[in-house]
Design a protein around this motif. Structure first.
Motif, mmCIF file in Angstrom:
data_model
loop_
_atom_site.group_PDB
_atom_site.id
_atom_site.type_symbol
_atom_site.label_atom_id
_atom_site.label_comp_id
_atom_site.label_asym_id
_atom_site.label_seq_id
_atom_site.Cartn_x
_atom_site.Cartn_y
_atom_site.Cartn_z
ATOM 1 N N GLY A 86 0.391 -0.859 -0.305
ATOM 2 C CA GLY A 86 -0.247 -0.057 -0.055
ATOM 3 C C GLY A 86 1.205 1.428 0.079
ATOM 4 N N LEU A 87 2.043 1.410 -0.562
ATOM 5 C CA LEU A 87 3.468 2.428 -0.594
ATOM 6 C C LEU A 87 3.546 3.069 -1.585
ATOM 7 N N SER A 88 2.380 3.117 -2.854
ATOM 8 C CA SER A 88 2.292 3.094 -4.078
ATOM 9 C C SER A 88 2.167 4.453 -4.297
ATOM 10 N N THR A 89 1.331 4.580 -5.615
ATOM 11 C CA THR A 89 0.026 5.115 -6.082
ATOM 12 C C THR A 89 -0.787 5.262 -7.254
ATOM 13 N N ASP A 90 -1.226 5.814 -7.188
ATOM 14 C CA ASP A 90 -2.008 5.945 -9.010
ATOM 15 C C ASP A 90 -0.565 6.434 -9.632
ATOM 16 N N ARG A 91 -0.662 7.171 -9.398
ATOM 17 C CA ARG A 91 0.413 8.392 -10.206
ATOM 18 C C ARG A 91 1.536 7.790 -9.968
ATOM 19 N N ILE A 92 2.346 7.159 -9.193
ATOM 20 C CA ILE A 92 4.050 6.747 -9.384
ATOM 21 C C ILE A 92 3.147 5.895 -10.363
ATOM 22 N N ASP A 93 2.596 4.813 -10.350
ATOM 23 C CA ASP A 93 2.279 3.352 -10.758
ATOM 24 C C ASP A 93 2.185 3.067 -12.043
ATOM 25 N N ALA A 94 2.041 5.061 -12.408
ATOM 26 C CA ALA A 94 1.768 5.166 -13.658
ATOM 27 C C ALA A 94 3.122 5.737 -14.650
ATOM 28 N N LEU A 95 3.938 6.040 -13.140
ATOM 29 C CA LEU A 95 4.970 6.547 -13.669
ATOM 30 C C LEU A 95 6.398 5.042 -13.826
ATOM 31 N N VAL A 96 5.938 4.580 -13.096
ATOM 32 C CA VAL A 96 6.757 2.753 -13.229
ATOM 33 C C VAL A 96 5.950 2.351 -14.589
ATOM 34 N N ASP A 97 4.621 2.247 -14.744
ATOM 35 C CA ASP A 97 4.480 1.572 -16.227
ATOM 36 C C ASP A 97 5.530 2.691 -17.602
ATOM 37 N N ALA A 98 4.924 4.016 -17.668
ATOM 38 C CA ALA A 98 5.846 4.056 -18.662
ATOM 39 C C ALA A 98 7.019 4.013 -18.316
ATOM 40 N N ALA A 99 7.801 3.894 -17.770
ATOM 41 C CA ALA A 99 9.464 3.938 -17.771
ATOM 42 C C ALA A 99 9.180 2.242 -18.448
ATOM 43 N N LEU A 100 8.663 1.300 -18.185
ATOM 44 C CA LEU A 100 8.585 0.324 -18.151
ATOM 45 C C LEU A 100 8.878 0.110 -20.022
ATOM 46 N N GLN A 101 7.702 0.559 -20.484
ATOM 47 C CA GLN A 101 7.331 0.159 -21.445
ATOM 48 C C GLN A 101 7.956 1.534 -22.662
ATOM 49 N N ALA A 102 8.572 1.924 -22.247
ATOM 50 C CA ALA A 102 9.505 3.276 -22.737
ATOM 51 C C ALA A 102 11.289 2.345 -22.952
ATOM 52 N N GLY A 103 11.354 1.060 -22.160
ATOM 53 C CA GLY A 103 12.206 0.757 -22.843
ATOM 54 C C GLY A 103 13.302 0.248 -21.043
ATOM 55 N N SER A 104 12.777 0.838 -19.818
ATOM 56 C CA SER A 104 13.715 0.776 -18.745
ATOM 57 C C SER A 104 13.970 -1.260 -18.929
ATOM 58 N N LEU A 105 15.322 -1.288 -17.867
ATOM 59 C CA LEU A 105 15.052 -2.236 -17.497
ATOM 60 C C LEU A 105 14.810 -3.413 -16.355
ATOM 61 N N GLY A 106 14.480 -1.467 -15.404
ATOM 62 C CA GLY A 106 13.149 -1.876 -14.394
ATOM 63 C C GLY A 106 13.294 -0.319 -14.391
ATOM 64 N N ALA A 107 12.005 -0.371 -12.858
ATOM 65 C CA ALA A 107 12.126 1.165 -11.983
ATOM 66 C C ALA A 107 11.242 0.373 -11.145
ATOM 67 N N LYS A 108 11.161 1.357 -10.518
ATOM 68 C CA LYS A 108 9.884 1.264 -8.696
ATOM 69 C C LYS A 108 10.146 3.285 -8.225
ATOM 70 N N ILE A 109 8.913 3.118 -7.228
ATOM 71 C CA ILE A 109 8.706 3.693 -6.721
ATOM 72 C C ILE A 109 10.649 4.132 -5.552
ATOM 73 N N THR A 110 10.955 5.060 -5.298
ATOM 74 C CA THR A 110 12.392 5.516 -4.711
ATOM 75 C C THR A 110 11.882 6.367 -3.111
ATOM 76 N N GLY A 111 12.340 5.469 -1.757
ATOM 77 C CA GLY A 111 11.791 6.430 -0.971
ATOM 78 C C GLY A 111 11.044 6.049 -0.050
ATOM 79 N N GLY A 112 10.620 6.277 0.777
ATOM 80 C CA GLY A 112 9.327 6.050 1.977
ATOM 81 C C GLY A 112 8.432 5.599 1.557
ATOM 82 N N GLY A 113 7.433 6.456 0.790
ATOM 83 C CA GLY A 113 6.116 6.276 -0.606
ATOM 84 C C GLY A 113 5.287 7.113 0.183
ATOM 85 N N LEU A 114 4.628 6.173 -0.456
ATOM 86 C CA LEU A 114 2.709 7.769 -1.046
ATOM 87 C C LEU A 114 3.445 8.621 -1.291
ATOM 88 N N GLY A 115 4.269 8.826 -2.403
ATOM 89 C CA GLY A 115 4.333 9.849 -3.162
ATOM 90 C C GLY A 115 5.298 9.848 -3.676
#
Length: 334
Positions: free
Chosen positions: A266-295
């Motif tokens: 429960g530590l991610s957000t819809d906006r963070i998930d959208a950014l992770v998905d965008a990075a992966l679709q753009a060809g990133s080798l991996g992506a994640k939230i960094t830091g405490g979370g909730l933004g």
């Protein structure tokens, strides 16, 4: 193996100065958020291009006439520091003076000029604290060990976030990526050049709220904490080995899987998930939230030739700014 940190020149023994200066920089946790508070290892890297500089001097007026130290925030990121964080910096200044036995009746003026946006998981509070400590040490001409600097920053971090792991306090003074566990750190072996794109979601997170949310989740089910820690430790270990062996694809997979672990808690957000998905679709080798979370920020590992497209897609998905951080193959001996 020598720990890649450095105490600034301003903290070495010298005569007192009219104005003291200190500097620190941002950091990003590669893997190990939250679990590191419980003693699990974490991998972290410095972000030197996001820096904060502090200066400190005596105003000539008495402390009694003007009260506690005056803080002036001159950078856009510094001006976003909250009143609570500013109160913590005042307490830090008092703790430094007590630790060093600094006495006298002159009023202290401190200026902070930073480029690290607060609440993004980039270590702004720890970097601000470190820069101020080094500036005060420079001002009064006192010598500080790296351990003393860490302890003072960690004291400030505990006031700001509650129970802090210490990884921020260590990494904002590091000169290379490190493995941190239970208050100690060592340099990471890097078997290949790596490039990371850090994307600011534009939304501040809350480490305290995230910690409380995670603890509530652990209390809600038997074995949840053990499973979370076991999986976190395994991913950190796998990622460390992949980085050392020069396997960027395997390391990237660990990043994405760790994001899934944090999202499941429960530590991610819809906006963070959208950014992770965008990075992966753009060809990133991996992506994640960094830091405490909730933004906060998203961290994406990219091949150099894809970094521009990754950054472009992150902006298209809502990132307000991005930074590229290059890690070079290790040259030290282990």
């Amino acid at each position: 193996m020598t720990l890649p940190t450095s105490v600034e020149e301003g903290s070495k023994a010298h005569r007192a100065r009219a104005v003291g200066t200190g500097r620190a920089h941002a950091k990003a946790i590669l893997l190990g958020e939250h679990a590191v508070v419980y003693g699990t290892p974490a991998l972290a890297m410095p972000i030197p291009q996001l820096a904060v500089t502090a200066s400190a001097g005596w105003s000539g007026q008495s402390a009694e006439s003007r009260g506690g130290p005056t803080f002036t925030m001159t950078g856009s990121a510094s001006r976003a520091v909250t009143a609570q964080a500013l109160d913590g910096l005042r307490r830090l200044t008092a703790a430094f003076k007590a630790h060093m036995g600094v006495t006298g009746g002159q009023h202290l003026d401190v200026s902070l000029d930073g480029a690290i946006p607060p609440g993004r998981g980039l270590g702004s509070s720890a970097a601000n604290a470190r820069a101020i400590i080094l500036a005060l040490a420079d001002l009064v001409g006192r010598e500080l060990t790296e351990g003393e600097v860490f302890d003072l920053v960690q004291e400030a971090e505990n006031l700001t976030h509650g129970r802090a792991s210490g990884v921020d306090a260590m990494t904002v003074g590091a000169t290379a990526p490190l493995l941190f566990q239970a208050g100690t750190a060592q340099a990471l072996d890097i078997g290949c050049d790596a490039l990371f794109v850090v994307a600011d979601s534009g939304t501040a997170g809350s480490t305290k709220e995230a910690i409380e949310l995670l603890r509530a989740g652990f209390r809600a089910g038997t074995g949840k904490e053990e499973r979370f820690m076991r999986r976190a430790a395994q991913l950190v270990d796998d990622a460390r080995a992949s980085l050392a062996e020069g396997e960027p694809e395997a390391f990237g997979s660990c990043l994405t899987e760790y994001h899934g672990l944090l999202r499941g808690a429960g530590l991610s957000t819809d906006r963070i998930d959208a950014l992770v998905d965008a990075a992966l679709q753009a060809g990133s080798l991996g992506a994640k939230i960094t830091g405490g979370g909730l933004g906060g920020c998203v961290l994406a590992m990219s091949r150099p030739e894809r970094a521009g497209e990754v950054a472009r897609q992150l902006h298209a998905a809502g990132a307000v700014r991005t930074w590229a951080v290059q890690l070079r193959r290790s040259t030290h001996e282990c």
